[in-house]
Design an enzyme around this catalytic site. Structure first.
Site, PDB file in Angstrom:
ATOM      1  N   LEU A 118       0.823  -1.194   0.000  1.00 42.24           N
ATOM      2  CA  LEU A 118       0.000   0.000   0.000  1.00 42.24           C
ATOM      3  C   LEU A 118       0.863   1.253   0.000  1.00 42.24           C
ATOM      4  CD1 LEU A 118      -2.653  -0.992   2.718  1.00 42.24           C
ATOM      5  CD2 LEU A 118      -2.752  -1.380   0.246  1.00 42.24           C
ATOM      6  N   ASP A 119       0.343   2.320  -0.622  1.00 38.97           N
ATOM      7  CA  ASP A 119       1.004   3.611  -0.556  1.00 38.97           C
ATOM      8  C   ASP A 119       1.118   4.057   0.894  1.00 38.97           C
ATOM      9  OD1 ASP A 119       1.099   3.753  -3.325  1.00 38.97           O
ATOM     10  OD2 ASP A 119      -0.786   4.856  -3.475  1.00 38.97           O
ATOM     11  N   ARG A 120       2.033   4.975   1.148  1.00 36.84           N
ATOM     12  CA  ARG A 120       2.256   5.469   2.510  1.00 36.84           C
ATOM     13  C   ARG A 120       0.965   5.994   3.137  1.00 36.84           C
ATOM     14  NH1 ARG A 120       3.662  10.334   5.307  1.00 36.84           N
ATOM     15  NH2 ARG A 120       3.055  11.496   3.453  1.00 36.84           N
TER      16      ARG A 120
END
Length: 250
Positions: free
Chosen positions: A62-64
């Site tokens: 997942l993205d940050r």
């Protein structure tokens, strides 16, 4: 803005671990000496398995800013099986997104190819993706779960997102393409200038006026995979920060 390093364990088997990642926690190290990541914390948690020949393999990264379910394989065999399942579309994933405006349809799909825009044109943001005929095939289905009227920000919608492929930023790109970008999205929202400003100044009052919340409102809420003939699935509800934002609606 403090960065959380903790996470919630949703379920575990001999081969898999599912955790609920908070927003702002990086999944994987990007440079030596960087901030603590989910991968670092998982290596601490699974120290015994690692000492016994296991490994920590992140199946979905997942993205940050994206919160929610991250699936971890604890053995090389499980990592290979999950990677093969991902490649053939055998891992089912669902996300929840809060988007601007009210979509015209309750259900719709976007089947548009995606590529990194810098590969075909000048782009001020290296990682920015977009719909382009020269891109890789990408398909996402959407379903409006709730239409809301925010007292300050107007019409919003809670949307269930079901990606059928796994391109970088796919859901965010396809929602922006649909005319309903994710709330708080610094790249695909009101202006890419928000991202460039954030890189220079960090979160600020000026950015809050444009983006409303400090991260994009995207949450990984469901994942399912079959491993060794057994179907595993996990769920995660909206986190507190997104619930607080929705609870402000009239």
């Amino acid at each position: 803005m403090s960065v959380p390093s903790s996470f919630r364990i949703l379920g575990e088997s001999a081969d898999l671990l599912a955790v609920d990642k908070p927003p702002f926690l990086l999944v994987h190290p990007t440079k030596p000496g960087g901030p603590v990541t989910l991968w670092d914390r998982l290596r601490e948690l699974l120290a015994y398995e690692l000492a016994s020949g296991g490994q920590v393999s992140l199946i979905n990264r997942l993205d940050r800013e994206t919160s929610g379910i991250t699936l971890v394989a604890k053995t090389a065999a499980a990592a290979r099986s999950c990677a093969m399942a991902m490649a053939r579309g055998g891992v089912e994933k669902e996300y929840l997104a809060i988007v601007t405006g009210w979509p015209g349809c309750s259900e719709w799909s976007v089947n548009e190819p995606i590529l990194r825009l810098g590969a075909v044109e000048h782009s001020r943001i290296w990682l920015k993706r977009g719909v382009h005929p020269g891109g890789a095939s990408a398909s996402t289905s959407f379903c409006v779960l709730k239409r809301l009227d925010h007292p300050i920000h107007g019409k919003l919608a809670l949307v269930q997102c079901m990606p059928h492929t796994g391109r970088t930023h796919q859901i965010r790109v396809h929602l922006s393409f649909s005319g309903h970008p994710v709330v708080g999205d610094k790249i695909y929202g009101p202006s890419e200038d928000c991202y460039l400003e954030f890189i220079e100044t960090g979160w600020s009052h000026a950015l809050k006026e444009k983006l409303w919340i400090p991260r994009h409102a995207l949450h990984s809420c469901f994942i399912s995979v079959t491993l060794n003939g057994r179907r595993h699935h996990w769920k995660s509800g909206l986190p507190e920060d997104l619930l607080d934002f929705l609870n402000a609606t009239a």
